[in-house]
Design a protein around this motif. Structure first.
Motif, PDB file in Angstrom:
ATOM      1  N   GLU A  95      52.916  42.591 -14.392  1.00 17.23           N
ATOM      2  CA  GLU A  95      51.812  41.753 -13.933  1.00 17.23           C
ATOM      3  C   GLU A  95      50.516  42.098 -14.655  1.00 17.23           C
ATOM      4  OE1 GLU A  95      51.579  39.335 -11.859  1.00 17.23           O
ATOM      5  OE2 GLU A  95      53.436  39.306 -10.704  1.00 17.23           O
ATOM      6  N   THR A  96      50.392  43.328 -15.084  1.00 17.42           N
ATOM      7  CA  THR A  96      49.102  43.772 -15.623  1.00 17.42           C
ATOM      8  C   THR A  96      49.170  44.126 -17.102  1.00 17.42           C
ATOM      9  OG1 THR A  96      49.602  45.970 -14.774  1.00 17.42           O
ATOM     10  CG2 THR A  96      48.243  44.591 -13.402  1.00 17.42           C
ATOM     11  N   ASN A 156      50.919  37.340   2.659  1.00 18.67           N
ATOM     12  CA  ASN A 156      52.339  37.700   2.713  1.00 18.67           C
ATOM     13  C   ASN A 156      52.643  38.692   1.617  1.00 18.67           C
ATOM     14  OD1 ASN A 156      53.098  35.735   4.737  1.00 18.67           O
ATOM     15  ND2 ASN A 156      52.628  34.219   3.139  1.00 18.67           N
ATOM     16  N   ILE A 157      53.390  39.723   1.976  1.00 16.73           N
ATOM     17  CA  ILE A 157      53.772  40.700   0.958  1.00 16.73           C
ATOM     18  C   ILE A 157      54.922  40.132   0.144  1.00 16.73           C
ATOM     19  CG2 ILE A 157      54.796  42.975   0.600  1.00 16.73           C
ATOM     20  CD1 ILE A 157      53.047  43.853   3.026  1.00 16.73           C
ATOM     21  N   VAL A 158      54.759  40.143  -1.170  1.00 13.35           N
ATOM     22  CA  VAL A 158      55.769  39.595  -2.071  1.00 13.35           C
ATOM     23  C   VAL A 158      56.506  40.779  -2.653  1.00 13.35           C
ATOM     24  CG1 VAL A 158      56.121  38.057  -4.037  1.00 13.35           C
ATOM     25  CG2 VAL A 158      53.982  37.946  -2.748  1.00 13.35           C
ATOM     26  N   SER A 159      57.824  40.784  -2.529  1.00 12.68           N
ATOM     27  CA  SER A 159      58.537  41.879  -3.181  1.00 12.68           C
ATOM     28  C   SER A 159      58.699  41.478  -4.630  1.00 12.68           C
ATOM     29  CB  SER A 159      59.878  42.135  -2.518  1.00 12.68           C
ATOM     30  OG  SER A 159      60.765  41.116  -2.867  1.00 12.68           O
ATOM     31  N   SER A 160      58.041  42.200  -5.497  1.00  8.63           N
ATOM     32  CA  SER A 160      58.058  41.826  -6.894  1.00  8.63           C
ATOM     33  C   SER A 160      58.686  42.915  -7.733  1.00  8.63           C
ATOM     34  CB  SER A 160      56.619  41.575  -7.360  1.00  8.63           C
ATOM     35  OG  SER A 160      56.570  41.552  -8.749  1.00  8.63           O
ATOM     36  N   LYS A 161      59.722  42.533  -8.485  1.00  7.58           N
ATOM     37  CA  LYS A 161      60.344  43.502  -9.371  1.00  7.58           C
ATOM     38  C   LYS A 161      59.599  43.546 -10.698  1.00  7.58           C
ATOM     39  CE  LYS A 161      65.137  43.619  -7.923  1.00  7.58           C
ATOM     40  NZ  LYS A 161      66.395  42.949  -8.186  1.00  7.58           N
ATOM     41  N   ASN A 162      58.693  42.596 -10.869  1.00  7.71           N
ATOM     42  CA  ASN A 162      58.008  42.471 -12.145  1.00  7.71           C
ATOM     43  C   ASN A 162      56.984  43.583 -12.333  1.00  7.71           C
ATOM     44  OD1 ASN A 162      56.795  41.714 -14.446  1.00  7.71           O
ATOM     45  ND2 ASN A 162      56.026  39.753 -13.675  1.00  7.71           N
ATOM     46  N   LYS A 163      57.257  44.451 -13.309  1.00  4.00           N
ATOM     47  CA  LYS A 163      56.340  45.569 -13.551  1.00  4.00           C
ATOM     48  C   LYS A 163      55.262  45.165 -14.535  1.00  4.00           C
ATOM     49  CE  LYS A 163      59.646  49.165 -12.707  1.00  4.00           C
ATOM     50  NZ  LYS A 163      60.689  49.979 -13.240  1.00  4.00           N
ATOM     51  N   ALA A 206      38.457  36.217   7.970  1.00  6.81           N
ATOM     52  CA  ALA A 206      39.155  36.733   9.148  1.00  6.81           C
ATOM     53  C   ALA A 206      39.194  38.246   9.137  1.00  6.81           C
ATOM     54  CB  ALA A 206      40.573  36.171   9.194  1.00  6.81           C
ATOM     55  N   GLU A 207      39.488  38.801  10.287  1.00  5.84           N
ATOM     56  CA  GLU A 207      39.529  40.251  10.412  1.00  5.84           C
ATOM     57  C   GLU A 207      40.896  40.805  10.035  1.00  5.84           C
ATOM     58  OE1 GLU A 207      36.997  42.568  11.732  1.00  5.84           O
ATOM     59  OE2 GLU A 207      35.905  40.868  10.880  1.00  5.84           O
ATOM     60  N   ASN A 208      41.939  40.012  10.272  1.00  9.59           N
ATOM     61  CA  ASN A 208      43.299  40.510  10.061  1.00  9.59           C
ATOM     62  C   ASN A 208      43.662  40.580   8.589  1.00  9.59           C
ATOM     63  OD1 ASN A 208      43.440  40.473  12.775  1.00  9.59           O
ATOM     64  ND2 ASN A 208      44.643  38.581  12.909  1.00  9.59           N
ATOM     65  N   GLY A 209      44.600  41.466   8.296  1.00 11.00           N
ATOM     66  CA  GLY A 209      45.068  41.558   6.913  1.00 11.00           C
ATOM     67  C   GLY A 209      46.213  42.522   6.815  1.00 11.00           C
ATOM     68  N   VAL A 210      46.570  42.852   5.597  1.00 10.09           N
ATOM     69  CA  VAL A 210      47.655  43.803   5.390  1.00 10.09           C
ATOM     70  C   VAL A 210      47.142  44.966   4.553  1.00 10.09           C
ATOM     71  CG1 VAL A 210      49.531  42.126   5.530  1.00 10.09           C
ATOM     72  CG2 VAL A 210      48.434  42.551   3.333  1.00 10.09           C
ATOM     73  N   ILE A 211      47.805  46.122   4.704  1.00  8.88           N
ATOM     74  CA  ILE A 211      47.483  47.275   3.876  1.00  8.88           C
ATOM     75  C   ILE A 211      48.518  47.341   2.760  1.00  8.88           C
ATOM     76  CG2 ILE A 211      47.309  49.797   3.821  1.00  8.88           C
ATOM     77  CD1 ILE A 211      45.231  49.029   5.661  1.00  8.88           C
ATOM     78  N   LEU A 212      48.056  47.412   1.530  1.00  6.85           N
ATOM     79  CA  LEU A 212      48.983  47.522   0.398  1.00  6.85           C
ATOM     80  C   LEU A 212      48.984  48.948  -0.128  1.00  6.85           C
ATOM     81  CD1 LEU A 212      48.070  44.376  -1.733  1.00  6.85           C
ATOM     82  CD2 LEU A 212      49.799  44.598   0.040  1.00  6.85           C
ATOM     83  N   THR A 213      50.168  49.443  -0.484  1.00  3.24           N
ATOM     84  CA  THR A 213      50.254  50.737  -1.159  1.00  3.24           C
ATOM     85  C   THR A 213      50.887  50.542  -2.526  1.00  3.24           C
ATOM     86  OG1 THR A 213      52.295  51.161  -0.010  1.00  3.24           O
ATOM     87  CG2 THR A 213      50.330  52.126   0.939  1.00  3.24           C
ATOM     88  N   ASP A 214      51.084  51.662  -3.241  1.00  2.00           N
ATOM     89  CA  ASP A 214      51.503  51.625  -4.648  1.00  2.00           C
ATOM     90  C   ASP A 214      52.526  50.550  -5.020  1.00  2.00           C
ATOM     91  OD1 ASP A 214      49.883  53.734  -4.764  1.00  2.00           O
ATOM     92  OD2 ASP A 214      51.283  55.048  -5.828  1.00  2.00           O
ATOM     93  N   GLY A 215      52.198  49.772  -6.023  1.00  2.00           N
ATOM     94  CA  GLY A 215      53.153  48.851  -6.613  1.00  2.00           C
ATOM     95  C   GLY A 215      53.381  47.568  -5.829  1.00  2.00           C
ATOM     96  N   MET A 216      52.724  47.419  -4.660  1.00  2.00           N
ATOM     97  CA  MET A 216      52.968  46.229  -3.843  1.00  2.00           C
ATOM     98  C   MET A 216      52.101  45.059  -4.301  1.00  2.00           C
ATOM     99  SD  MET A 216      53.172  48.019  -0.142  1.00  2.00           S
ATOM    100  CE  MET A 216      53.291  46.631   0.943  1.00  2.00           C
ATOM    101  N   THR A 217      52.622  43.856  -4.114  1.00  2.00           N
ATOM    102  CA  THR A 217      51.864  42.641  -4.392  1.00  2.00           C
ATOM    103  C   THR A 217      51.883  41.783  -3.139  1.00  2.00           C
ATOM    104  OG1 THR A 217      52.480  42.652  -6.727  1.00  2.00           O
ATOM    105  CG2 THR A 217      51.759  40.564  -5.826  1.00  2.00           C
ATOM    106  N   ALA A 218      50.741  41.170  -2.808  1.00  2.00           N
ATOM    107  CA  ALA A 218      50.703  40.251  -1.676  1.00  2.00           C
ATOM    108  C   ALA A 218      49.992  38.976  -2.087  1.00  2.00           C
ATOM    109  CB  ALA A 218      50.010  40.892  -0.488  1.00  2.00           C
ATOM    110  N   LYS A 219      50.363  37.887  -1.438  1.00  2.00           N
ATOM    111  CA  LYS A 219      49.829  36.583  -1.798  1.00  2.00           C
ATOM    112  C   LYS A 219      49.203  35.950  -0.564  1.00  2.00           C
ATOM    113  CE  LYS A 219      51.489  33.409  -5.237  1.00  2.00           C
ATOM    114  NZ  LYS A 219      52.682  33.117  -6.011  1.00  2.00           N
ATOM    115  N   LEU A 220      48.015  35.369  -0.754  1.00  2.00           N
ATOM    116  CA  LEU A 220      47.334  34.687   0.341  1.00  2.00           C
ATOM    117  C   LEU A 220      47.145  33.241  -0.064  1.00  2.00           C
ATOM    118  CD1 LEU A 220      45.562  34.980   3.033  1.00  2.00           C
ATOM    119  CD2 LEU A 220      43.634  35.239   1.485  1.00  2.00           C
TER     120      LEU A 220
END
Lengths: 168, 271
Positions: free
Chosen positions: B204-205, B195-202, B173-187
């Protein structure tokens, strides 16, 4: 860029840690603070911030970070862009370098020798007490102690020549 | 002249601990912290030789291969592997993950990779040539940034951005979201837009950075993270303590004793 930073580690990591220990009274916190400063320095260099005197810059970064850490802030933080408090810092740098070299010297002592040295010098134990604790002869303790001081004096000499050549 | 500075010596013995202030260890930690540990694997040497041979053999064959668009596959078996791509992008693959790309395309500015599993990307900055990552369901487009993409769960795609800016959308698809620093999104597999997930978990990596970061986390939270990472069960004697700061994800026993000493608690391990 990364290699340059790693060279800075070899030159200044230990002295900076010693400097931070003096301000924080804790080895682990000191290590954290110094690491943090190296990472910040790396980021700044990547962002093309021009740093003329990297050594002084590092010492000031560590100093500021330690003050932040202590949250005492009795002394005004030094503005990193205006380095002009060399005298006080020079003293601390020299002391830190000498102490770092002594730390290294202790590191290089054989295990038994180091143990005996620390029991005597750090814990203030008498030779007779060390003899009892470790079940060795007084001769061994004496021999190990003189060996330890010999190594440390050797390192002190290195530092003397280092400073000589530095200011030559 | 060979006098020992007694003041300095007193100071040193007061704080001396064996194995502390280890410069080499510090450099290792530093490398992990800045996420730079690119290793060129033998497969690359092979590609490099192949590429230089191509130049020698001539354009015709080069053209032939370009038309066939041979894919180079980089895969990790049971280990974490780090690779440097021809455009200097660095990727770290979690175990059982792989990416594939056209070597020649990559060299010519068509920066596009297909991927399976879980991977950490440090994309070489190049405004002219966007970098596209196609997962089984997702599409991420970047200009130069550090991010992680995780499809190891199988039915969703999870993108965590470390720095920079990325576009994250569905593969078709063409649609999506733009992510910036520290953001996590789930498809999800049936979602058209992540969907953008607000994650307090630092953390992940951590598997790449090897450093845990906590900001006023409860000890239970910390132990949950450690349990997940080390595949053990941990519990604390006193659950009221909180943790702030960073520490290396080294030997589990070291981490535990460090926490025990720092917080004055006991931590029990069950495998």
């Amino acid at each position: 860029m990364q290699n340059q930073i790693e060279e800075l580690f070899h030159l200044y990591y230990r002295p900076l840690c010693v400097y931070a220990i003096g301000l924080l009274n804790d080895v682990n916190f000191a290590e954290d603070v110094v690491m943090d400063c190296f990472v910040k320095l790396w980021k700044r260099q990547n962002a093309n911030v021009e740093i003329k005197d990297v050594k002084s810059y590092l010492y000031l970064m560590v100093r500021n970070a330690c003050y932040d850490y202590n949250k005492t802030a009795q002394i005004d933080k030094v503005d990193l862009d205006n380095l002009n408090c060399e005298t006080e810092l020079n003293e601390n740098e020299k002391f830190s370098e000498i102490a770092a070299n002594l730390w290294t010297a202790i590191d290089t002592l054989p295990r038994q020798c180091r143990k005996i040295f620390l029991m005597s010098r750090r814990d203030g134990m008498k030779y007779s007490e060390i003899v009892e604790e470790l079940g060795i002869s007084i001769k061994t303790v004496e021999a190990q102690m003189s060996k330890a001081y010999k190594v440390l004096r050797g390192k002190a000499k290195d530092i003397y020549f280092f400073i000589q050549s530095f200011f030559a | 002249m060979e006098k020992i500075d007694e003041k300095a010596l007193d100071f040193v013995v007061k704080y001396y601990q064996e194995g502390k202030l280890d410069t080499l260890n510090a450099i290792k930690t530093f490398r992990h912290l800045i996420g730079e540990k690119a290793v060129v694997r033998p497969i690359h040497r092979y590609i490099a030789i192949a590429a230089s041979l191509l130049v020698l053999i001539g354009l015709a064959i080069g053209w032939y291969i370009t038309m066939n668009d041979e894919r180079t596959v980089l895969a990790s078996a049971n280990d974490i592997e780090t690779y440097k791509l021809p455009d200097s992008t660095i990727i770290t693959l979690a175990p059982h993950s792989s990416i594939s790309f056209s070597y020649i395309g990559m060299k010519n500015g068509r920066r596009s990779v297909d991927f399976k599993g879980k991977a950490y990307f440090k994309v070489k900055h190049d405004k002219e040539h966007p970098f596209d990552v196609y997962g089984s369901i997702s599409h991420v487009r970047v200009l130069g940034t550090v991010f992680q993409i995780d499809e190891s769960a199988g039915n969703n795609s999870c993108v965590t951005l470390i720095s920079g800016k990325v576009f994250f959308g569905s593969r078709n698809a063409e649609n999506g979201v733009i992510l910036t620093d520290g953001m996590t999104a789930k498809l999800g597999i049936n979602d058209s837009v992540p969907n953008i997930v607000s994650s307090k978990n630092k953390n992940e990596t951590v598997w790449v950075s090897k450093v845990f970061r906590f900001d006023d986390a409860t000890i239970t939270e910390v132990l949950n993270q450690l349990s997940k990472y080390y595949h053990v069960k941990l519990s604390a004697s006193d659950k009221t303590k909180r943790v702030s700061g960073e520490f290396e994800a080294g030997e589990l026993s070291n981490v535990i004793s460090m926490l025990e000493n720092m917080l004055d608690i006991r931590i029990v391990v069950k495998r």
